[in-house]
Design a protein around this motif. Sequence first.
Motif, mmCIF file in Angstrom:
data_model
loop_
_atom_site.group_PDB
_atom_site.id
_atom_site.type_symbol
_atom_site.label_atom_id
_atom_site.label_comp_id
_atom_site.label_asym_id
_atom_site.label_seq_id
_atom_site.Cartn_x
_atom_site.Cartn_y
_atom_site.Cartn_z
ATOM 1 N N UNK A 334 7.243 1.197 15.065
ATOM 2 C CA UNK A 334 6.957 0.397 13.874
ATOM 3 C C UNK A 334 6.974 1.266 12.625
ATOM 4 N N UNK A 335 6.414 2.471 12.715
ATOM 5 C CA UNK A 335 6.422 3.375 11.565
ATOM 6 C C UNK A 335 7.850 3.764 11.194
ATOM 7 N N UNK A 336 8.677 4.068 12.178
ATOM 8 C CA UNK A 336 10.051 4.465 11.895
ATOM 9 C C UNK A 336 10.896 3.300 11.394
ATOM 10 N N UNK A 337 10.456 2.097 11.665
ATOM 11 C CA UNK A 337 11.167 0.906 11.175
ATOM 12 C C UNK A 337 10.589 0.402 9.858
ATOM 13 N N UNK A 338 9.849 1.253 9.160
ATOM 14 C CA UNK A 338 9.174 0.828 7.932
ATOM 15 C C UNK A 338 10.144 0.299 6.885
ATOM 16 N N UNK A 339 11.342 0.885 6.810
ATOM 17 C CA UNK A 339 12.334 0.427 5.826
ATOM 18 C C UNK A 339 12.669 -1.043 6.066
ATOM 19 N N UNK A 340 12.993 -1.363 7.315
ATOM 20 C CA UNK A 340 13.379 -2.743 7.634
ATOM 21 C C UNK A 340 12.176 -3.681 7.576
ATOM 22 N N UNK A 341 10.998 -3.144 7.901
ATOM 23 C CA UNK A 341 9.787 -3.955 7.792
ATOM 24 C C UNK A 341 9.522 -4.319 6.342
ATOM 25 N N UNK A 342 9.722 -3.355 5.446
ATOM 26 C CA UNK A 342 9.559 -3.651 4.028
ATOM 27 C C UNK A 342 10.535 -4.712 3.557
ATOM 28 N N UNK A 343 11.758 -4.583 3.990
ATOM 29 C CA UNK A 343 12.784 -5.552 3.580
ATOM 30 C C UNK A 343 12.469 -6.959 4.085
ATOM 31 N N UNK A 344 11.792 -7.057 5.229
ATOM 32 C CA UNK A 344 11.460 -8.371 5.783
ATOM 33 C C UNK A 344 10.510 -9.147 4.882
ATOM 34 N N UNK A 345 9.818 -8.453 3.973
ATOM 35 C CA UNK A 345 8.900 -9.134 3.060
ATOM 36 C C UNK A 345 9.646 -9.939 2.002
ATOM 37 N N UNK A 346 10.888 -9.563 1.741
ATOM 38 C CA UNK A 346 11.703 -10.264 0.748
ATOM 39 C C UNK A 346 13.163 -10.040 1.112
ATOM 40 N N UNK A 347 13.648 -10.741 2.125
ATOM 41 C CA UNK A 347 14.975 -10.448 2.693
ATOM 42 C C UNK A 347 16.121 -10.529 1.690
ATOM 43 N N UNK A 348 15.977 -11.345 0.674
ATOM 44 C CA UNK A 348 17.075 -11.504 -0.291
ATOM 45 C C UNK A 348 17.155 -10.346 -1.277
ATOM 46 N N UNK A 349 16.130 -9.492 -1.306
ATOM 47 C CA UNK A 349 16.077 -8.403 -2.285
ATOM 48 C C UNK A 349 16.766 -7.151 -1.754
ATOM 49 N N UNK A 350 17.144 -6.281 -2.685
ATOM 50 C CA UNK A 350 17.589 -4.935 -2.338
ATOM 51 C C UNK A 350 16.374 -4.016 -2.370
ATOM 52 N N UNK A 351 16.515 -2.853 -1.727
ATOM 53 C CA UNK A 351 15.413 -1.898 -1.711
ATOM 54 C C UNK A 351 15.825 -0.635 -2.459
ATOM 55 N N UNK A 352 15.022 -0.250 -3.425
ATOM 56 C CA UNK A 352 15.186 1.040 -4.076
ATOM 57 C C UNK A 352 14.117 1.957 -3.494
ATOM 58 N N UNK A 353 14.535 2.936 -2.715
ATOM 59 C CA UNK A 353 13.604 3.812 -2.008
ATOM 60 C C UNK A 353 13.502 5.144 -2.736
ATOM 61 N N UNK A 354 12.299 5.643 -2.886
ATOM 62 C CA UNK A 354 12.114 6.938 -3.508
ATOM 63 C C UNK A 354 10.980 7.668 -2.812
ATOM 64 N N UNK A 355 10.943 8.990 -2.983
ATOM 65 C CA UNK A 355 9.846 9.769 -2.392
ATOM 66 C C UNK A 355 9.505 10.932 -3.301
ATOM 67 N N UNK A 356 8.265 11.379 -3.208
ATOM 68 C CA UNK A 356 7.787 12.574 -3.901
ATOM 69 C C UNK A 356 6.863 13.323 -2.950
ATOM 70 N N UNK A 357 6.508 14.559 -3.335
ATOM 71 C CA UNK A 357 5.548 15.328 -2.558
ATOM 72 C C UNK A 357 4.685 16.126 -3.515
ATOM 73 N N UNK A 358 3.384 16.145 -3.266
ATOM 74 C CA UNK A 358 2.445 16.860 -4.134
ATOM 75 C C UNK A 358 1.544 17.745 -3.281
ATOM 76 N N UNK A 359 0.895 18.748 -3.904
ATOM 77 C CA UNK A 359 -0.106 19.516 -3.154
ATOM 78 C C UNK A 359 -1.148 18.573 -2.563
ATOM 79 N N UNK A 360 -1.611 18.894 -1.383
ATOM 80 C CA UNK A 360 -2.487 17.975 -0.656
ATOM 81 C C UNK A 360 -3.724 17.603 -1.473
ATOM 82 N N UNK A 361 -4.216 18.515 -2.314
ATOM 83 C CA UNK A 361 -5.413 18.223 -3.106
ATOM 84 C C UNK A 361 -5.168 17.145 -4.163
ATOM 85 N N UNK A 362 -3.899 16.909 -4.525
ATOM 86 C CA UNK A 362 -3.578 15.900 -5.536
ATOM 87 C C UNK A 362 -3.055 14.612 -4.929
#
Length: 474
Positions: A334-362
Amino acid sequence: MPELATASDGAQVLEKNGAIGAAIEKLTGLFKDRCSTSMALREQHGHTTTWLKNQPPDAVVFAETTEEVAEAVKICAAHKVPVIAFGTGSSLEGHVNAPFGGVSIDLSRMNNILEVNAQDLDCRVEAGVTRKQLNSFIRDTGLFFPIDPGADASIGGMAATRASGTNAVRYGTMKDAVLGLTVVTADGRIIKTGGRAKKSSAGYDLTRLFVGSEGTLGIITELTLRLNGQPEAISGGVCPFPDVASACNAVITTIQMGLPVARIELLDEVQVRGCNIYSKLDLPETPTLFLEFHGSEAGVQEQSETFSAIAEEFGGGPFKWATAAEDRTKLWAARHDAYWAGKSLKPEASIMVTDVCVPISRLADCVAATAEDIRNEGFLAPIVGHVGDGNFHVQILVNLDDPEEKQRTEDFVGRLALRAIAMGGTCTGEHGVGQGKQKYMAKEHGEALDVMRAVKQVLDPHNLMNPGKILPQS
């Protein structure tokens, strides 16, 4: 890139008449039906799981050996034709697009596992081997390869983008897993970097130069990888929290205490709702951590109990264990299928995916500020992440045909990237730069960006290796 000019429609075309045609003619003579100019195939090799425009190459070559890759690169270099390496096409930032045209070299048929050295905990594979294929092959040796991005990506592509995954908090990322490489350079030379020794002080670390270079310095064709022993015992489960800040603070405490958690993943309430729908789970729709502990029977029980106490301190719980292998498999699928799970919330929409990383304290600050930004914009945008190492992802469900909504989404992605950089983090923790994150490179790297350009100029003076990626035009 002097051989390229911009056409009036914004597409890039070869200025040197007939160069691409001459290159394709020679490639066809060498590769026969393994060189194709089919539009459908070209579009497939320009396609990425992203909101960016599909920019197909002029031809696709299916290579089967390192020597064939080298011959194809030599032909393209002789005609000053761009070369784009292709693995499985699962990248998220336009890495395999061909903004200047050129030839896509598909490595998927180079999928042989060449050797496994169980006593030394290493193996050598061709670039087209996928992570699931490798783990299936070595399962009976008592070893496993821990790097696991959501897609069943090729090992070569994972190295090229310096991939990570749910196990990174304990086992590291591709930069930690790759011991050596075979690389075809821009002029068609075949070089080897690193080796099977666990450490070396002999010369520059070219292996880590190519890991994360996204095909802009050379094409990775073989990899020597570090493997890990399968743990004696595994336990894991899920733990709900009242809000994302509480969940993140529990993660921060877990890491700072040195608890050797193998996986610790955050899903906000929107992502949990998507997973319930798509993966048929029945979790409470509240921010939730997925966790897994590796070690001895006594060790994983102690770790689980310690985490339960941490979670309770931040208002989380109860921590529900999933000790049965099939239950854990369902959770992580289920975790690895998160992209498709997100899309299932609004199937007609496109998905713009982004990621960032910060020091753990922030982490808590960054996730909470991002969640507030999402609410202010009125977006439907699940948050999910490998929060044990400060990395998280946002999937914005957007109507790309609405220019105003698309622009607001791009502005949001920009704010998120700059927020992470301001906190001492990075604009991308694992997706890579590709085309989509180039605009933030100067802010993140400053003068070091010129050093990157200098390295690129030396190794690829004609800018033929995956041009238009990583380095913004100066």
